[in-house]
Design a protein around this motif. Structure first.
Motif, PDB file in Angstrom:
ATOM      1  N   ASP A   1       0.862  -1.185   0.000  1.00  0.00           N
ATOM      2  CA  ASP A   1       0.000   0.000   0.000  1.00  0.00           C
ATOM      3  C   ASP A   1       0.899   1.236   0.000  1.00  0.00           C
ATOM      4  N   PRO A   2       0.897   2.023  -1.085  1.00  0.00           N
ATOM      5  CA  PRO A   2       1.835   3.149  -1.173  1.00  0.00           C
ATOM      6  C   PRO A   2       1.637   4.195  -0.083  1.00  0.00           C
ATOM      7  N   THR A   3       0.387   4.419   0.361  1.00  0.00           N
ATOM      8  CA  THR A   3       0.139   5.410   1.407  1.00  0.00           C
ATOM      9  C   THR A   3       0.728   4.960   2.732  1.00  0.00           C
ATOM     10  N   VAL A   4       0.463   3.699   3.116  1.00  0.00           N
ATOM     11  CA  VAL A   4       1.007   3.166   4.364  1.00  0.00           C
ATOM     12  C   VAL A   4       2.526   3.153   4.302  1.00  0.00           C
ATOM     13  N   ALA A   5       3.075   2.700   3.176  1.00  0.00           N
ATOM     14  CA  ALA A   5       4.533   2.638   3.040  1.00  0.00           C
ATOM     15  C   ALA A   5       5.164   4.017   3.173  1.00  0.00           C
ATOM     16  N   GLU A   6       4.540   5.015   2.573  1.00  0.00           N
ATOM     17  CA  GLU A   6       5.084   6.377   2.632  1.00  0.00           C
ATOM     18  C   GLU A   6       5.090   6.896   4.073  1.00  0.00           C
ATOM     19  N   VAL A   7       4.015   6.635   4.809  1.00  0.00           N
ATOM     20  CA  VAL A   7       3.932   7.091   6.196  1.00  0.00           C
ATOM     21  C   VAL A   7       4.988   6.392   7.054  1.00  0.00           C
ATOM     22  N   VAL A   8       5.073   5.066   6.921  1.00  0.00           N
ATOM     23  CA  VAL A   8       6.026   4.305   7.733  1.00  0.00           C
ATOM     24  C   VAL A   8       7.466   4.714   7.408  1.00  0.00           C
ATOM     25  N   CYS A   9       7.783   4.790   6.119  1.00  0.00           N
ATOM     26  CA  CYS A   9       9.143   5.178   5.721  1.00  0.00           C
ATOM     27  C   CYS A   9       9.466   6.598   6.175  1.00  0.00           C
ATOM     28  N   GLY A  10       8.476   7.479   6.097  1.00  0.00           N
ATOM     29  CA  GLY A  10       8.704   8.859   6.528  1.00  0.00           C
ATOM     30  C   GLY A  10       9.020   8.956   8.002  1.00  0.00           C
ATOM     31  N   TYR A  11       8.252   8.264   8.831  1.00  0.00           N
ATOM     32  CA  TYR A  11       8.503   8.291  10.273  1.00  0.00           C
ATOM     33  C   TYR A  11       9.849   7.662  10.613  1.00  0.00           C
TER      34      TYR A  11
END
Length: 258
Positions: A31-41
């Motif tokens: 899921d690109p949205t979940v991945a972006e949030v996790v990677c960002g944090y």
């Protein structure tokens, strides 16, 4: 070619400015949205982050650059997270935090059975995930940035009932034969060896070994069962790690000699 995740803008969290010893986390999430949030944090918390969207890519990247931790979604295209976890853990004892859908208790237990060290249910708070990431890395990489040492952690070797645990080297053996333990199995065995003869509830073990005052207690049950399978002569009739009905578990090294 593998590329680490880079947060927007340069600064102390930019991978080009991080020290070599900083922890490397592989995020496996389609899921690109979940991945972006996790990677960002993770990136803003100071970790080097790599990302894979499916199981085969995750295995290839883990083989090319061994991560210090894998954040792994259970539901993936091509190969599910359980199989990815099996294959990664089959090569090296890399810690794994599983991401699962809320309510999928059977899948969470299966994840723990194949070697995941922890899990977070979706939808989840990114801050909760970061706490769990730091909790895992604090045990495996205690001197890296962002992972402070656990106060009072004993580093002396432990011996009982043919078992040897070396917390500093994070190695354990039974009768001289090295044991292949996950992160939490190792911590659980070390805790039992430090506190023989005393009964602990699952809540106690969750707090003392996992470092959490809340959580799914089946996590403890699964890890005790897995640990028994590795240290008991007959896991179906455990003598070292005994069930204390109505309380929890007790490690009794003297029982092995009877």
């Amino acid at each position: 070619m593998q590329q680490p995740y880079e947060p927007t803008g340069a600064g102390p969290t930019d991978p080009r400015h991080r020290p070599a010893e900083v922890a490397h986390v592989l995020v496996v999430e389609d899921d690109p949205t979940v991945a972006e949030v996790v990677c960002g944090y993770l990136g803003r918390s100071g970790y080097t982050v790599d990302r894979a969207e499916d199981g085969p890519t995750a295995l290839a990247r883990a083989a090319a650059n061994r991560p210090d931790l894998v954040v792994l979604d259970l539901m993936l295209p091509g190969m599910d997270g359980l199989e990815v976890c099996r294959r990664i853990r089959g090569h090296e004892p890399v810690p794994v935090i599983m991401l699962t859908a809320r309510g999928d208790e059977d899948d969470r237990i299966l994840g723990l059975e194949v070697g995941a060290d922890d899990y977070v249910t979706k939808p989840f708070s990114p801050r909760e995930l970061m706490l769990r990431v730091r909790s895992v890395l604090r045990r495996t990489r205690p001197n890296t940035p962002g992972t402070p040492n656990t106060p009072g952690t004993e580093a002396r070797p432990l011996h009982a009932a043919g078992l040897t645990v070396d917390p500093a080297a994070r190695r354990a053996a039974k009768n001289g034969v090295e044991l292949a333990l996950t992160l939490r199995e190792f911590d659980l065995l070390a805790f039992f060896l430090r506190h023989p003869g005393r009964a602990y509830s699952r809540e106690d073990l969750m707090r003392e070994v996992w470092g959490w005052d809340f959580g799914d207690l089946s996590t403890v049950t699964v890890h005790v069962r897995r640990l028994r399978g590795k240290v008991e002569d007959d896991p179906a009739r455990p003598r070292l790690i005994q069930t204390v009905w109505g309380v929890g578990y007790r490690f009794d090294p003297a029982e092995r000699e009877r």
